[in-house]
Design an enzyme around this catalytic site. Sequence first.
Site, PDB file in Angstrom:
ATOM      1  N   CYS A  66       0.660  -1.133  -0.139  1.00 28.75           N
ATOM      2  CA  CYS A  66      -0.023   0.041   0.097  1.00 28.75           C
ATOM      3  C   CYS A  66       0.848   1.364  -0.106  1.00 28.75           C
ATOM      4  O   CYS A  66       0.317   2.385   0.085  1.00 28.75           O
ATOM      5  CB  CYS A  66      -0.949  -0.098   1.346  1.00 28.75           C
ATOM      6  SG  CYS A  66      -0.212   0.203   2.637  1.00 28.75           S
ATOM      7  N   CYS A  69       5.024   1.769   3.790  1.00 25.92           N
ATOM      8  CA  CYS A  69       6.635   1.715   4.254  1.00 25.92           C
ATOM      9  C   CYS A  69       7.327   2.779   3.675  1.00 25.92           C
ATOM     10  O   CYS A  69       8.259   3.396   4.403  1.00 25.92           O
ATOM     11  CB  CYS A  69       6.953   0.453   4.165  1.00 25.92           C
ATOM     12  SG  CYS A  69       6.281  -0.790   5.114  1.00 25.92           S
ATOM     13  N   CYS A 161       4.156  -6.971   4.893  1.00 27.32           N
ATOM     14  CA  CYS A 161       3.991  -7.720   3.590  1.00 27.32           C
ATOM     15  C   CYS A 161       5.311  -8.404   3.063  1.00 27.32           C
ATOM     16  O   CYS A 161       5.136  -9.620   2.871  1.00 27.32           O
ATOM     17  CB  CYS A 161       3.560  -6.901   2.683  1.00 27.32           C
ATOM     18  SG  CYS A 161       1.607  -6.083   3.069  1.00 27.32           S
ATOM     19  N   CYS A 193       3.800  -2.937  10.612  1.00 29.56           N
ATOM     20  CA  CYS A 193       2.872  -2.477   9.383  1.00 29.56           C
ATOM     21  C   CYS A 193       2.369  -1.064   9.606  1.00 29.56           C
ATOM     22  O   CYS A 193       1.579  -0.891  10.351  1.00 29.56           O
ATOM     23  CB  CYS A 193       1.911  -3.534   9.165  1.00 29.56           C
ATOM     24  SG  CYS A 193       0.742  -2.851   7.751  1.00 29.56           S
ATOM     25  N   HIS A 231       3.057  -6.616  25.536  1.00 29.03           N
ATOM     26  CA  HIS A 231       2.316  -6.794  26.727  1.00 29.03           C
ATOM     27  C   HIS A 231       3.245  -6.587  27.904  1.00 29.03           C
ATOM     28  O   HIS A 231       3.050  -6.076  28.859  1.00 29.03           O
ATOM     29  CB  HIS A 231       1.915  -8.459  26.867  1.00 29.03           C
ATOM     30  CG  HIS A 231       1.088  -8.716  27.729  1.00 29.03           C
ATOM     31  ND1 HIS A 231      -0.369  -8.258  28.021  1.00 29.03           N
ATOM     32  CD2 HIS A 231       1.553  -9.474  28.928  1.00 29.03           C
ATOM     33  CE1 HIS A 231      -0.644  -8.789  29.501  1.00 29.03           C
ATOM     34  NE2 HIS A 231       0.214  -9.422  29.653  1.00 29.03           N
ATOM     35  N   CYS A 234       3.658  -2.963  28.419  1.00 27.50           N
ATOM     36  CA  CYS A 234       2.349  -2.025  28.202  1.00 27.50           C
ATOM     37  C   CYS A 234       1.783  -1.360  29.545  1.00 27.50           C
ATOM     38  O   CYS A 234       1.899  -2.094  30.792  1.00 27.50           O
ATOM     39  CB  CYS A 234       1.085  -3.062  27.707  1.00 27.50           C
ATOM     40  SG  CYS A 234      -0.568  -2.125  27.427  1.00 27.50           S
ATOM     41  N   CYS A 258      -7.411  -2.984  30.357  1.00 28.75           N
ATOM     42  CA  CYS A 258      -7.067  -3.892  29.326  1.00 28.75           C
ATOM     43  C   CYS A 258      -7.771  -4.037  28.210  1.00 28.75           C
ATOM     44  O   CYS A 258      -9.021  -4.366  28.173  1.00 28.75           O
ATOM     45  CB  CYS A 258      -6.449  -5.135  29.951  1.00 28.75           C
ATOM     46  SG  CYS A 258      -5.861  -6.356  28.836  1.00 28.75           S
ATOM     47  N   CYS A 264      -6.803  -7.350  21.574  1.00 28.48           N
ATOM     48  CA  CYS A 264      -5.281  -6.924  21.725  1.00 28.48           C
ATOM     49  C   CYS A 264      -4.624  -8.288  21.553  1.00 28.48           C
ATOM     50  O   CYS A 264      -5.069  -9.240  22.190  1.00 28.48           O
ATOM     51  CB  CYS A 264      -5.075  -6.031  22.912  1.00 28.48           C
ATOM     52  SG  CYS A 264      -3.409  -5.830  23.164  1.00 28.48           S
ATOM     53  N   CYS A 273       7.191  -1.429  20.347  1.00 29.35           N
ATOM     54  CA  CYS A 273       6.436  -0.178  20.046  1.00 29.35           C
ATOM     55  C   CYS A 273       6.050   0.509  21.448  1.00 29.35           C
ATOM     56  O   CYS A 273       6.032   1.922  21.358  1.00 29.35           O
ATOM     57  CB  CYS A 273       5.071  -0.733  19.464  1.00 29.35           C
ATOM     58  SG  CYS A 273       5.051  -1.375  17.930  1.00 29.35           S
ATOM     59  N   CYS A 285      -0.516   2.202  18.960  1.00 23.74           N
ATOM     60  CA  CYS A 285      -1.876   1.648  19.021  1.00 23.74           C
ATOM     61  C   CYS A 285      -2.675   1.747  20.258  1.00 23.74           C
ATOM     62  O   CYS A 285      -3.648   1.933  20.491  1.00 23.74           O
ATOM     63  CB  CYS A 285      -1.899   0.319  18.291  1.00 23.74           C
ATOM     64  SG  CYS A 285      -1.233   0.320  16.706  1.00 23.74           S
ATOM     65  N   CYS A 292      -3.416  -4.086  20.305  1.00 22.51           N
ATOM     66  CA  CYS A 292      -2.311  -4.405  19.281  1.00 22.51           C
ATOM     67  C   CYS A 292      -2.771  -5.290  18.310  1.00 22.51           C
ATOM     68  O   CYS A 292      -3.668  -6.386  18.851  1.00 22.51           O
ATOM     69  CB  CYS A 292      -0.964  -4.862  20.049  1.00 22.51           C
ATOM     70  SG  CYS A 292       0.068  -5.752  19.225  1.00 22.51           S
ATOM     71  N   CYS A 295       0.829  -6.976  14.243  1.00 23.95           N
ATOM     72  CA  CYS A 295       1.329  -6.671  12.758  1.00 23.95           C
ATOM     73  C   CYS A 295       2.792  -7.158  12.574  1.00 23.95           C
ATOM     74  O   CYS A 295       3.071  -7.444  11.305  1.00 23.95           O
ATOM     75  CB  CYS A 295       1.100  -5.161  12.262  1.00 23.95           C
ATOM     76  SG  CYS A 295       2.146  -3.964  13.037  1.00 23.95           S
TER      77      CYS A 295
HETATM   78 FE1  SF4 Z   1      -1.574  -6.877  27.260  1.00 22.93          FE
HETATM   79 FE2  SF4 Z   1      -2.588  -5.707  25.084  1.00 22.93          FE
HETATM   80 FE3  SF4 Z   1      -3.964  -5.635  27.681  1.00 22.93          FE
HETATM   81 FE4  SF4 Z   1      -1.828  -4.129  26.988  1.00 22.93          FE
HETATM   82  S1  SF4 Z   1      -3.969  -3.965  26.109  1.00 22.93           S
HETATM   83  S2  SF4 Z   1      -1.817  -5.231  29.185  1.00 22.93           S
HETATM   84  S3  SF4 Z   1      -0.603  -5.582  25.704  1.00 22.93           S
HETATM   85  S4  SF4 Z   1      -3.548  -7.479  26.214  1.00 22.93           S
END
Ligand code: SF4
Length: 331
Positions: A66, A69, A161, A193, A231, A234, A258, A264, A273, A285, A292, A295
């Site tokens: 697309c 990148c 991709c 991605c 995770h 996060c 969460c 996710c 990320c 994201c 998430c 990707c």
């Molecule tokens: Fe884990 Fe996603 Fe929850 Fe964050 S949002 S704690 S990455 S499951």
Amino acid sequence: MDDYEKIMEKDLELRGVSRRDFLKYIGILGAMTGLSESAILKSLAQAAEKGGSGKLPVVWLNGQDCTGCTISLTGSLNPPVASLILDKLSIRYHETIMAASGEVAESAYQDALKKGGYLLVVEGSIPEADDRFCMIGGRPFKKIVQEAAGKASMILAVGACASFGGIPAASPSRGMGVKKLLPEKTVINLSTCPVHPEHLVGTIVQILTTGKAPELDDNGRPKIFFGPVVHENCKRRQNFDDSKFLKDWNDPAQKDYCLFEKGCKGPNTNSDCPVRLWNDKTNFCIDCGAGCQGCAEPTFYGQMTPLFTSEGEVSKKILAKKQAGLISVKG
Ligand code: SF4
């Protein structure tokens, strides 16, 4: 100021980059790649001294993609200090950003091919089902990638991709990644991605400085960028452990809950990320409430669906691991 900084001084002046900002960026690149700051400065200064002949030639091919990148790459030209690194490349062929077209573009490609020794960057997947899904200048994209890989000094697959097939892998074309087409070659997969600009700049700095690929994981991704799962870093992690799952996006009381039940895939996705962030360190994201989508993984996109519920195959695996108390272990 040491010799390498002095050589870079002219470059900095031309671009209006302060020495302080430049050294700060080199420090970040050093931390990112594990290389010493003086080694990075030396390789950039050597390329600056040699001028055109010191630049690493690049051939950038686009297949089933697309162009996200490429947008990510051009986005990294700002701030100008990143463009200073990318200017050490000589992009010989890139259909989207080159001024030439038709026969002139084709002859630039053939010229680069004849000389060899370039960094081959592939964006987009290669159709496995039938060559006719992706033809360029009347030739199958698959053949073009095979031909260009033969004379490349290094191969980079940018984006989901080109790395593993991405979204086109789930289409009738059955898009595949470069490594699947060229199993005998070393392919560096920068698989988010789109590709993260810092993953691309960091990998290029590594190649310019050492002449080698960074250390790769089992999926061909640089370990420096694709280490722990999303995770682990996060901000919503405590709520996952406490089983506080967001059920209603419209309820302000749940805003930091969460996102697992909203699909996710962070517990199954290796990428930095949450610490690197996107859009010039603005957010990513999960921080903007989307969850998430995995990707960066070879199983994206097919096995990550449905994207916004926890009913899919990957989500069920995550839940089973949570119940077994094994959630930090990726499967
Ligand atoms: Fe884990 Fe996603 Fe929850 Fe964050 S949002 S704690 S990455 S499951």
